[in-house]
Design a protein around this motif. Structure first.
Motif, PDB file in Angstrom:
ATOM      1  N   ASP E  29       0.830  -1.198   0.000  1.00  0.00           N
ATOM      2  CA  ASP E  29       0.000   0.000   0.000  1.00  0.00           C
ATOM      3  C   ASP E  29       0.869   1.254   0.000  1.00  0.00           C
ATOM      4  OD1 ASP E  29      -2.877   0.870   0.336  1.00  0.00           O
ATOM      5  OD2 ASP E  29      -1.951   1.946   1.991  1.00  0.00           O
ATOM      6  N   THR E  30       1.901   1.258   0.841  1.00  0.00           N
ATOM      7  CA  THR E  30       2.814   2.403   0.889  1.00  0.00           C
ATOM      8  C   THR E  30       3.515   2.588  -0.462  1.00  0.00           C
ATOM      9  OG1 THR E  30       3.201   2.042   3.247  1.00  0.00           O
ATOM     10  CG2 THR E  30       4.810   3.396   2.090  1.00  0.00           C
ATOM     11  N   PHE E  31       3.984   1.483  -1.031  1.00  0.00           N
ATOM     12  CA  PHE E  31       4.657   1.573  -2.328  1.00  0.00           C
ATOM     13  C   PHE E  31       3.718   2.189  -3.372  1.00  0.00           C
ATOM     14  CE2 PHE E  31       5.722  -0.388  -6.496  1.00  0.00           C
ATOM     15  CZ  PHE E  31       6.923   0.275  -6.682  1.00  0.00           C
ATOM     16  N   GLN E  32       2.484   1.721  -3.415  1.00  0.00           N
ATOM     17  CA  GLN E  32       1.544   2.231  -4.408  1.00  0.00           C
ATOM     18  C   GLN E  32       1.308   3.732  -4.246  1.00  0.00           C
ATOM     19  OE1 GLN E  32       0.765   0.349  -7.054  1.00  0.00           O
ATOM     20  NE2 GLN E  32       0.183   2.391  -7.675  1.00  0.00           N
ATOM     21  N   ARG E  33       1.253   4.177  -2.988  1.00  0.00           N
ATOM     22  CA  ARG E  33       1.024   5.600  -2.744  1.00  0.00           C
ATOM     23  C   ARG E  33       2.248   6.435  -3.140  1.00  0.00           C
ATOM     24  NH1 ARG E  33      -3.758   6.329   0.510  1.00  0.00           N
ATOM     25  NH2 ARG E  33      -4.494   4.350   1.338  1.00  0.00           N
ATOM     26  N   ILE E  34       3.444   5.888  -2.920  1.00  0.00           N
ATOM     27  CA  ILE E  34       4.650   6.600  -3.363  1.00  0.00           C
ATOM     28  C   ILE E  34       4.659   6.707  -4.895  1.00  0.00           C
ATOM     29  CG2 ILE E  34       7.168   6.405  -3.595  1.00  0.00           C
ATOM     30  CD1 ILE E  34       7.412   5.561  -0.831  1.00  0.00           C
ATOM     31  N   VAL E  35       4.349   5.600  -5.564  1.00  0.00           N
ATOM     32  CA  VAL E  35       4.326   5.601  -7.026  1.00  0.00           C
ATOM     33  C   VAL E  35       3.385   6.688  -7.545  1.00  0.00           C
ATOM     34  CG1 VAL E  35       3.573   4.271  -9.057  1.00  0.00           C
ATOM     35  CG2 VAL E  35       5.021   3.191  -7.328  1.00  0.00           C
ATOM     36  N   ASP E  36       2.162   6.728  -7.003  1.00  0.00           N
ATOM     37  CA  ASP E  36       1.187   7.720  -7.468  1.00  0.00           C
ATOM     38  C   ASP E  36       1.625   9.147  -7.141  1.00  0.00           C
ATOM     39  OD1 ASP E  36      -0.390   5.725  -8.469  1.00  0.00           O
ATOM     40  OD2 ASP E  36      -1.771   5.686  -6.779  1.00  0.00           O
ATOM     41  N   SER E  37       2.066   9.366  -5.897  1.00  0.00           N
ATOM     42  CA  SER E  37       2.420  10.724  -5.472  1.00  0.00           C
ATOM     43  C   SER E  37       3.621  11.261  -6.242  1.00  0.00           C
ATOM     44  CB  SER E  37       2.758  10.745  -3.973  1.00  0.00           C
ATOM     45  OG  SER E  37       1.649  10.330  -3.216  1.00  0.00           O
ATOM     46  N   CYS E  38       4.679  10.469  -6.358  1.00  0.00           N
ATOM     47  CA  CYS E  38       5.895  10.976  -6.991  1.00  0.00           C
ATOM     48  C   CYS E  38       5.712  11.123  -8.505  1.00  0.00           C
ATOM     49  CB  CYS E  38       7.101  10.098  -6.640  1.00  0.00           C
ATOM     50  SG  CYS E  38       7.544  10.210  -4.893  1.00  0.00           S
ATOM     51  N   TYR E  39       4.841  10.328  -9.102  1.00  0.00           N
ATOM     52  CA  TYR E  39       4.552  10.539 -10.521  1.00  0.00           C
ATOM     53  C   TYR E  39       3.941  11.929 -10.715  1.00  0.00           C
ATOM     54  CZ  TYR E  39       3.868   8.920 -15.317  1.00  0.00           C
ATOM     55  OH  TYR E  39       3.955   8.754 -16.677  1.00  0.00           O
ATOM     56  N   LYS E  40       2.963  12.237  -9.870  1.00  0.00           N
ATOM     57  CA  LYS E  40       2.310  13.553  -9.949  1.00  0.00           C
ATOM     58  C   LYS E  40       3.313  14.678  -9.718  1.00  0.00           C
ATOM     59  CE  LYS E  40      -1.539  12.318  -7.658  1.00  0.00           C
ATOM     60  NZ  LYS E  40      -2.203  12.389  -6.362  1.00  0.00           N
ATOM     61  N   LYS E  41       4.234  14.489  -8.766  1.00  0.00           N
ATOM     62  CA  LYS E  41       5.187  15.554  -8.422  1.00  0.00           C
ATOM     63  C   LYS E  41       6.304  15.690  -9.467  1.00  0.00           C
ATOM     64  CE  LYS E  41       3.636  16.239  -3.997  1.00  0.00           C
ATOM     65  NZ  LYS E  41       2.939  17.462  -3.582  1.00  0.00           N
ATOM     66  N   CYS E  42       6.710  14.601 -10.099  1.00  0.00           N
ATOM     67  CA  CYS E  42       7.948  14.633 -10.907  1.00  0.00           C
ATOM     68  C   CYS E  42       7.792  14.458 -12.422  1.00  0.00           C
ATOM     69  CB  CYS E  42       8.930  13.571 -10.409  1.00  0.00           C
ATOM     70  SG  CYS E  42       9.481  13.793  -8.711  1.00  0.00           S
ATOM     71  N   ILE E  43       6.691  13.887 -12.884  1.00  0.00           N
ATOM     72  CA  ILE E  43       6.612  13.574 -14.321  1.00  0.00           C
ATOM     73  C   ILE E  43       5.574  14.442 -15.038  1.00  0.00           C
ATOM     74  CG2 ILE E  43       6.328  11.711 -16.027  1.00  0.00           C
ATOM     75  CD1 ILE E  43       8.603  11.112 -14.105  1.00  0.00           C
ATOM     76  N   PRO E  44       6.023  15.352 -15.912  1.00  0.00           N
ATOM     77  CA  PRO E  44       5.058  16.150 -16.682  1.00  0.00           C
ATOM     78  C   PRO E  44       4.358  15.252 -17.706  1.00  0.00           C
ATOM     79  CG  PRO E  44       7.343  16.860 -17.118  1.00  0.00           C
ATOM     80  CD  PRO E  44       7.413  15.637 -16.276  1.00  0.00           C
ATOM     81  N   THR E  45       3.083  15.531 -17.957  1.00  0.00           N
ATOM     82  CA  THR E  45       2.289  14.602 -18.767  1.00  0.00           C
ATOM     83  C   THR E  45       2.223  14.952 -20.251  1.00  0.00           C
ATOM     84  OG1 THR E  45       0.338  15.835 -18.143  1.00  0.00           O
ATOM     85  CG2 THR E  45       0.870  13.911 -16.810  1.00  0.00           C
ATOM     86  N   GLN E  46       3.215  15.736 -20.714  1.00  0.00           N
ATOM     87  CA  GLN E  46       3.214  15.985 -22.166  1.00  0.00           C
ATOM     88  C   GLN E  46       3.889  14.846 -22.937  1.00  0.00           C
ATOM     89  OE1 GLN E  46       3.724  18.000 -19.757  1.00  0.00           O
ATOM     90  NE2 GLN E  46       3.954  20.143 -20.364  1.00  0.00           N
ATOM     91  N   TYR E  47       4.773  14.153 -22.314  1.00  0.00           N
ATOM     92  CA  TYR E  47       5.474  13.026 -22.922  1.00  0.00           C
ATOM     93  C   TYR E  47       6.169  13.407 -24.236  1.00  0.00           C
ATOM     94  CZ  TYR E  47       2.642  10.666 -19.463  1.00  0.00           C
ATOM     95  OH  TYR E  47       2.060  10.304 -18.289  1.00  0.00           O
ATOM     96  N   LEU E  48       7.108  14.364 -24.125  1.00  0.00           N
ATOM     97  CA  LEU E  48       7.867  14.770 -25.301  1.00  0.00           C
ATOM     98  C   LEU E  48       8.777  13.643 -25.777  1.00  0.00           C
ATOM     99  CD1 LEU E  48       8.669  18.433 -24.179  1.00  0.00           C
ATOM    100  CD2 LEU E  48       6.786  17.584 -25.614  1.00  0.00           C
ATOM    101  N   ASP E  49       9.156  12.755 -24.864  1.00  0.00           N
ATOM    102  CA  ASP E  49       9.849  11.526 -25.267  1.00  0.00           C
ATOM    103  C   ASP E  49       9.620  10.447 -24.225  1.00  0.00           C
ATOM    104  OD1 ASP E  49      12.051  11.487 -23.229  1.00  0.00           O
ATOM    105  OD2 ASP E  49      12.419  13.435 -24.175  1.00  0.00           O
ATOM    106  N   GLY E  50      10.167   9.262 -24.471  1.00  0.00           N
ATOM    107  CA  GLY E  50       9.929   8.130 -23.570  1.00  0.00           C
ATOM    108  C   GLY E  50      11.021   7.927 -22.526  1.00  0.00           C
ATOM    109  N   GLU E  51      12.014   8.841 -22.535  1.00  0.00           N
ATOM    110  CA  GLU E  51      13.109   8.701 -21.565  1.00  0.00           C
ATOM    111  C   GLU E  51      12.798   9.426 -20.259  1.00  0.00           C
ATOM    112  OE1 GLU E  51      15.740   6.762 -22.338  1.00  0.00           O
ATOM    113  OE2 GLU E  51      14.550   6.412 -24.142  1.00  0.00           O
ATOM    114  N   LEU E  52      13.446   8.975 -19.192  1.00  0.00           N
ATOM    115  CA  LEU E  52      13.481   9.770 -17.955  1.00  0.00           C
ATOM    116  C   LEU E  52      14.658  10.709 -18.087  1.00  0.00           C
ATOM    117  CD1 LEU E  52      13.191   7.350 -14.880  1.00  0.00           C
ATOM    118  CD2 LEU E  52      11.419   8.833 -15.833  1.00  0.00           C
ATOM    119  N   ASN E  53      14.412  12.022 -18.094  1.00  0.00           N
ATOM    120  CA  ASN E  53      15.581  12.895 -18.187  1.00  0.00           C
ATOM    121  C   ASN E  53      16.206  13.096 -16.809  1.00  0.00           C
ATOM    122  OD1 ASN E  53      14.311  15.081 -16.860  1.00  0.00           O
ATOM    123  ND2 ASN E  53      13.296  15.655 -18.778  1.00  0.00           N
TER     124      ASN E  53
END
Lengths: 83, 100, 83, 100, 83, 100
Positions: E29-53
């Motif tokens: 449960d904790t892992f799932q919440r970290i995944v969701d929260s940090c995605y929102k905080k760190c990954i912009p949703t335009q997806y200019l490419d498929g890499e993690l910069n």
């Protein structure tokens, strides 16, 4: 819940049951996500009336179809990665 | 999913799981509907009574969500069936000798 | 989990247990949704202090009451539809 | 819910289910609280340390959410009881002979 | 699922199993919440490419570390309250 | 968690629970990924076909989320290990005689 099967001769293979359960859960989970996503995409929340109008109905149909296509694309991409 | 290799006890067990799941799904449908219509319609907390406007909104929201759910369930069923037929066709093609 | 009941004479009717489980889950699920909804409606996320002020407290009470009323309305509407 | 028709084994089983559910509910309360306060308070990722401002915010958020949870649990309990009494009254009215 | 253990001599203590299950669920449960929260905080949703910069990667690392720190603070605050 | 006091039957049972959980977690990962990329990438409902732009977005989103998931899983594992070592150290300190 083996007490359910006291009188039965056949044994239950827990792996078969687990497989079926998994599949059932996958379908239900996908359905729930489509319901939530397409509501957000297609239904305005002012509720001017209780009917689905033409635009909303068409949007629902297309939204469901597109969700399945995304499902397919993602599945293919994952399968390719894991090769 | 192909249940033809399952024995009767397994099928009966799975049938029971499906029924329990359906009851749980209906419950989630109901509580989810209440939450959705509450969130979309109720925004006035100057009193604990529902205003007429809020009540109208809740009834429309309920009606609409029921219709929405019917329609999307229908589409989901159709698309799922299509998908299963496609998968069956692909599996048949990959059988030895099926593709001349 | 029938191994729990090895020593007991009484048999458990799985339908009774399933019914109770269902009811328990319904109450918990509703509670969780009220908690999430009323937090969003009543608690500003600046956290100027750790107390619940008067306005927030009153809002919580009304929010819970209104959620129950919506629950009732929706239940009645669903019951009418299924007649 | 009326448990009077249940036997002791059933009641013991249900009691155990309730206890397991309570442990799971507390766990969800805890992880949900962490997620909420993290999302509302932490927005600076120029370092991996919590800033003083973030830490203060997290502590207030925790304190507030505990109080919030107490109050809403209380209200929920009251409203649920009222509802059950109403339902019992309606059921009694619908019994034959109960309504002269 | 006692039918799994027909042939075994050892008895399973359901409390041990429940404890392990609880712990497992907590971590997931904790892992799932970290995944969701940090995605929102760190990954912009335009997806200019498929890499993690670089910026996204550093953000993920810090976000996970900060989530654990918040977890610790909240745990300590709860423990203090319940004394 | 310390499994050393568990017997073999318990360990086997727990192992099976972990495997089932892993299958369920993978399933949630998959359906969650589909939902996320659908919501972020698909916004045109003038036709039921995916546009080229949407398709490109979905593929990038998938690729990115897989990498994201790998990185955060790694970090989570490390931080969890650190935490458990800390807790073990604190527990050892609190043992009688451990602190001179």
């Amino acid at each position: 819940m083996s007490y359910l099967y006291g009188g039965q001769q056949q044994t239950i293979n827990p792996q078969n049951v687990a497989m079926a359960e998994q599949e059932l859960e996958m379908v239900t989970d996908t359905f729930q996500r489509i319901v939530d996503s397409c509501y957000k995409k297609c239904i305005p929340t002012q509720y001017l009336d209780g009917e689905l109008n033409k635009g909303e109905s068409v949007c629902i149909d297309r939204c469901a179809a597109k969700f399945f296509k995304v499902n397919e694309k993602v599945g293919a991409a994952l399968a390719q990665k894991s090769q | 999913m192909d249940f033809s290799t399952f024995n009767d006890a397994e099928r009966a067990h799975i049938q029971r799981l499906i029924e329990q799941k359906q009851m749980r799904d209906f419950m989630k449908f109901y509580t989810g509907l209440v939450e959705r219509c509450f969130n979309d319609c109720v925004n006035d907390f100057t009193s604990k009574a529902l205003t007429t406007k809020e009540e109208t909104c809740v009834l429309r929201c309920t009606e609409k969500f029921i219709k929405y759910n019917e329609r999307i369930s229908l589409r989901f069923g159709e698309l799922n069936q299509e998908l299963m037929q496609q998968q069956a066709a692909t599996a048949a093609q990959q059988q030895p000798g099926a593709n001349p």
